[in-house]
Design a protein around this motif. Structure first.
Motif, PDB file in Angstrom:
ATOM      1  N   UNK A  46      17.765 -23.495  59.037  1.00 52.30           N
ATOM      2  CA  UNK A  46      16.783 -23.323  60.115  1.00 52.30           C
ATOM      3  C   UNK A  46      16.357 -21.858  60.142  1.00 52.30           C
ATOM      4  N   UNK A  47      15.040 -21.610  60.089  1.00 57.85           N
ATOM      5  CA  UNK A  47      14.523 -20.240  60.133  1.00 57.85           C
ATOM      6  C   UNK A  47      13.346 -20.200  61.104  1.00 57.85           C
ATOM      7  N   UNK A  59      24.468 -16.243  54.973  1.00 58.65           N
ATOM      8  CA  UNK A  59      24.859 -17.346  55.858  1.00 58.65           C
ATOM      9  C   UNK A  59      26.260 -17.905  55.583  1.00 58.65           C
ATOM     10  N   UNK A  60      26.762 -17.944  54.351  1.00 58.00           N
ATOM     11  CA  UNK A  60      28.136 -18.431  54.159  1.00 58.00           C
ATOM     12  C   UNK A  60      29.174 -17.601  54.923  1.00 58.00           C
ATOM     13  N   UNK A 104      11.814  -8.865  52.453  1.00 56.52           N
ATOM     14  CA  UNK A 104      13.047  -9.514  51.995  1.00 56.52           C
ATOM     15  C   UNK A 104      14.038  -9.840  53.080  1.00 56.52           C
ATOM     16  N   UNK A 105      13.653  -9.715  54.345  1.00 52.53           N
ATOM     17  CA  UNK A 105      14.608  -9.922  55.448  1.00 52.53           C
ATOM     18  C   UNK A 105      15.143 -11.351  55.494  1.00 52.53           C
ATOM     19  N   UNK A 106      14.298 -12.385  55.514  1.00 52.73           N
ATOM     20  CA  UNK A 106      14.871 -13.743  55.586  1.00 52.73           C
ATOM     21  C   UNK A 106      15.680 -14.102  54.351  1.00 52.73           C
ATOM     22  N   UNK A 107      15.255 -13.621  53.166  1.00 55.76           N
ATOM     23  CA  UNK A 107      16.005 -13.918  51.951  1.00 55.76           C
ATOM     24  C   UNK A 107      17.416 -13.323  52.009  1.00 55.76           C
ATOM     25  N   UNK A 142      18.126 -25.802  49.157  1.00 58.55           N
ATOM     26  CA  UNK A 142      16.904 -25.044  48.902  1.00 58.55           C
ATOM     27  C   UNK A 142      16.184 -25.657  47.707  1.00 58.55           C
ATOM     28  N   UNK A 143      14.888 -26.003  47.836  1.00 62.73           N
ATOM     29  CA  UNK A 143      14.165 -26.636  46.715  1.00 62.73           C
ATOM     30  C   UNK A 143      14.022 -25.685  45.539  1.00 62.73           C
ATOM     31  N   UNK A 144      13.827 -26.261  44.377  1.00 66.16           N
ATOM     32  CA  UNK A 144      13.715 -25.457  43.146  1.00 66.16           C
ATOM     33  C   UNK A 144      12.492 -24.558  43.166  1.00 66.16           C
ATOM     34  N   UNK A 145      11.471 -24.934  43.957  1.00 74.87           N
ATOM     35  CA  UNK A 145      10.264 -24.110  44.054  1.00 74.87           C
ATOM     36  C   UNK A 145      10.452 -22.893  44.943  1.00 74.87           C
ATOM     37  N   UNK A 146      11.603 -22.816  45.596  1.00 73.92           N
ATOM     38  CA  UNK A 146      11.867 -21.678  46.452  1.00 73.92           C
ATOM     39  C   UNK A 146      11.312 -21.855  47.860  1.00 73.92           C
ATOM     40  N   UNK A 147      11.476 -20.825  48.680  1.00 74.45           N
ATOM     41  CA  UNK A 147      11.114 -20.918  50.093  1.00 74.45           C
ATOM     42  C   UNK A 147      10.070 -19.894  50.529  1.00 74.45           C
ATOM     43  N   UNK A 148       9.484 -19.202  49.560  1.00 79.49           N
ATOM     44  CA  UNK A 148       8.606 -18.091  49.955  1.00 79.49           C
ATOM     45  C   UNK A 148       7.453 -18.563  50.845  1.00 79.49           C
TER      46      UNK A 148
END
Length: 778
Positions: free
Chosen positions: A708-709, A656-657, A647-650, A626-632
């Motif tokens: 993958x999302x 996931x682990x 907040x569902x995908x977060x 995940x990049x430091x800028x985040x995934x929003x």
């Protein structure tokens, strides 16, 4: 006319006034004295395995309500082993072949009343005739009475307790049971535990030989010529005329008998299970004392047997009663397997002779197997001898969880109501109520089966009316029932009640699924063994199991490299059962299918219990890249801003682990796929999927390739008036997902198909739409 009116001469019901040609049919049709239930009639016409059951054990053997519990157990035993029960009795002078539940309750509760009789062949015309004269009698049918009525209906196999016989001293008393003469003239195969040992067993066998009755005893793994059993004891000291190795041989003998049109019966003696047997030496002493007391009391004739049985019960301090139950259940089970094998033989003959094959499909895929292979498909719960394997066939999909009776209550407000959408609390509301067979696991299994997958369902039902209905419906749906355990009272068949608003959206639900948490340990161990031996491609578990059992089932999937495990959370509270009590390394299950509320419950519980503090969890999250800028921003593109704001995908990414593939159902917005990509997955270099690969591994971790999302929006969103029922759409989704995965498809390729299947259930009053069958080609 005046004379008729004066003497009250009985008039025949219209149903009896049939042409002579009709009455001359091989099997009797329904009339004023004789009724065959619709289920039994359909089963006979379709050549399904049907087993006759007597009723004197209910009216003159066991008290109410113990007799009703036994009746329920025996009918369930037949259904669980792939047959259709035909309990035979008399109500108001009418012979019924296949008693309905209400009729069975009525007959069982009438035991001991003066109008409830013990009925043999000679008594049937009496009780029928008395009905015409205004006197109504109920009655339990003896072996003889049951045999003749079963034969009139076209039933060939009958499971019972013990056979009547020649009484000691019959050379002077002529006290010989009508069961023996009936066997000499009625072509029905009777499976019993032999004669009660207070009878004259050598003379009984001699009399049966004179009547032309075949007698064979199941070997139960023993070598050589075995003893004819003596009811409570496996041995009588008298050798059986013939030894039968298994149910295949018994069915072949019955088939030959009917093909040759030999009009006499057959008797197959089934020794009482070894763990319930009373040693012969013990019973010999008890019976000698019981007979001495009967002689001293001057008890003779029809009163002799009840007197002796009561004395045996006293002298054995009640131990003869559970033994009695065990042997009856064992006999009925064996009779059902014999009937099943007979149906297979008859279907094979029909096909060989070019006749149209009936609609019967065996409960197990046995028609192309050898005799030995078919015996390896003995159903769960069978107490077969050690020489017979109880291995269950393999299946592509194994589903373990809830089988329930579902009630869907759709609020149907009056036109002038002040609340046009939601029902009012603390009062009665107008509604449309539908009852179906459901339960999460059942619905998933049914959907997968409709779509062409080979499926095993593992669950449990109570020994009650709902349980019998559930097993019967499974049989009608063509779904194997060998994985469904019948748990005795006080266990209750699971039930689910959904209260929906006028838009068909769930308002409130009540679920009683405790039966899965009360399965006896030996039964549960057997189920676990069966699940493991099935070696499925997919193992699907719902959260209705208690946590310990759920994790035992999960371990079965984890221990098989070829099995993919799917977890359906069911509810916010039950979903938490899948999480470990303390941090553990590695995925728990491969795929989970929560809704947004269940996902949040899992996330919050993992956070509260410190699962996100484990170093292994951090290692997996770091490996995603995940990049430091985040995934929003990226998440807002691949899903929607509102989903990201919730907040569902977060939450899914953080889980996931533990669950490498998460399919979150977000209602009308569709299904959100959040997935760890394996390092060698070609999707990492696919231009088509590039926009959904939001992160790539940069740590060199060999287990994670990236993230993958993707939001799969539904092709069609139904209008409120088009929605028939929301119950079962999530289960249909999982079942369709399974049907695609076992074909070798990737999750990403199957989600759209599963949504299409769910849409059909959304428009159906059934929890799982039968229209799914039309999607098999897709």
């Amino acid at each position: 006319m005046l004379l008729n009116r004066a003497i009250g001469r009985p008039r025949l019901p219209r149903g009896l006034c049939e042409p002579r040609a009709v009455l001359g049919k091989r099997f009797l049709t329904n009339n004023g004295f004789f009724r065959v239930s619709e289920e039994v009639r359909e089963a006979i016409n379709s050549n399904k395995p049907v087993v006759a059951l007597e009723t004197t054990i209910y009216t003159h053997g066991f008290p109410y309500p113990e007799n009703l519990a036994l009746a329920s157990l025996l009918e369930s035993t037949v259904r669980v082993n792939g047959g259709v029960p035909a309990t035979i009795g008399i109500l108001d002078g009418i012979a019924h072949v296949g008693l309905e539940p209400e009729q069975l309750i009525r007959l069982a509760s009438s035991g001991g009343q003066p109008t409830t009789l013990k009925l043999s062949r000679r008594d049937l015309s009496y009780v029928g005739g008395m009905r015409l004269a205004g006197k109504n009698f109920n009655g339990g049918t003896t072996i003889a009475g049951t045999m003749i009525l079963a034969h009139l209906a076209g039933i060939k196999v009958f499971g019972t307790g013990g056979l009547g016989g020649v009484h000691r001293g019959a050379e002077s008393s002529m006290d010989i049971s009508a069961d023996l003469t009936e066997l000499g003239r009625t072509p029905v195969a009777v499976v019993s535990s032999g004669c009660k040992s207070f009878l004259d067993i050598p003379r009984t066998l001699e009399y049966l030989e004179t009547e032309g009755v075949f007698v064979g005893t199941f070997a139960d793994g023993r070598e050589g010529n075995v003893d004819f059993p003596a009811f409570w004891s496996r041995d009588s000291g008298v050798k059986s005329p013939t030894t039968i190795q298994n149910e295949i041989e018994a069915a072949a003998i019955i088939h030959a008998q009917h093909t040759l049109k030999i009009e006499s019966g057959l008797h197959f003696a089934n020794p009482i299970p070894a763990d319930a047997a009373i040693p012969k030496e013990t019973m010999d002493a008890v019976i000698a004392e019981a007979l001495r007391q009967a002689d001293a009391s001057g008890v003779i004739g029809k009163d002799n047997t009840p007197f002796v049985l009561n004395k045996i019960k006293e002298l054995t301090k009640g131990s003869s009663i559970p033994a009695n139950r065990k042997l009856i259940e064992s006999n009925v089970r064996r009779a059902t397997i014999v009937a099943r094998e007979l149906a297979i033989l008859e279907n094979e003959q029909d096909e060989a002779q070019g006749r149209v094959s009936p609609s019967f499909t065996p409960a197990f895929p046995t028609s192309n197997l050898s005799s030995a292979q078919r015996l390896n498909n003995t159903p769960l719960g069978d107490t077969s001898p050690p020489s017979i394997s109880t291995k269950v066939d393999t299946a592509d999909v194994v589903v373990a969880g809830a089988l329930a009776v579902d009630f869907s209550c759709d609020y149907a407000p009056f036109t002038d109501t002040s609340s046009p959408v939601d029902p009012a609390f603390h009062t009665s509301n107008p509604a449309i109520i539908n009852q179906t067979l459901g339960g999460v696991a059942h619905n998933i299994a049914k959907a997968a089966q409709f779509l062409g997958a080979s499926v095993q369902l593992h669950s449990a039902v109570g020994d009650d009316l709902s349980g019998r209905a559930a097993l019967g419906q499974l049989g009608e749906d063509g779904m194997p029932t060998e994985g469904v355990k019948v748990i005795p009272h006080p266990a209750r068949t699971a039930q689910y009640v959904a209260v929906n608003n006028s838009n068909k959206d769930l308002t409130l639900a009540m679920a009683d699924m405790k039966i899965l948490e009360s399965i006896p340990a030996p039964t549960m161990d057997d189920m676990l063994r069966k699940v493991s031996s099935a070696q499925p491609k997919l193992l699907i578990l719902d959260a209705n199991w208690d946590s310990a059992t759920l994790h035992k089932l999960i371990a079965i999937g984890q221990n098989s490299a070829s099995t993919t495990t799917i977890f359906e959370p069911v509810s916010t509270a039950k979903s938490l059962r899948v999480l470990p009590s303390k941090p553990e390394y590695g995925p728990i299950v491969d795929i989970i299918t929560p809704n947004e509320f269940e996902l949040k419950a899992l996330h919050d519980h993992a956070y509260a219990t410190g699962l996100f503090d484990d170093p292994n969890w951090f290692a997996t999250i770091d490996a995603i890249g995940i990049p430091s800028s985040g995934l929003r921003v990226a998440l807002s593109v691949t899903t929607t801003p509102s989903i990201v704001d919730s907040g569902i995908p977060q939450q899914a990414i953080k889980l996931l682990p533990f669950f490498p593939t998460i399919l979150t159902k977000v209602g009308p917005q569709g299904v959100l796929l959040t997935q760890l990509i394996e390092p060698e997955d070609p999707i990492l270099s696919s231009p088509e999927h590039a926009q959904y690969v939001l992160a790539r591994n940069t740590t060199g971790d060999g287990k994670v390739g990236g993230l993958y999302v993707k939001l799969f929006a539904p092709e069609v969103v139904l209008k409120d008036e088009e929605v028939v029922s929301v119950n079962g759409i999530g289960d249909t989704f999982v079942g369709a997902l399974a049907a695609g995965l076992v074909k070798g498809k990737n999750v990403r390729d199957v989600v759209g198909f599963a949504q299409k299947a769910s849409l059909l259930s959304l428009k159906s009053k059934e929890s799982v739409s039968p229209e799914l069958r039309k999607l098999r080609a897709d």
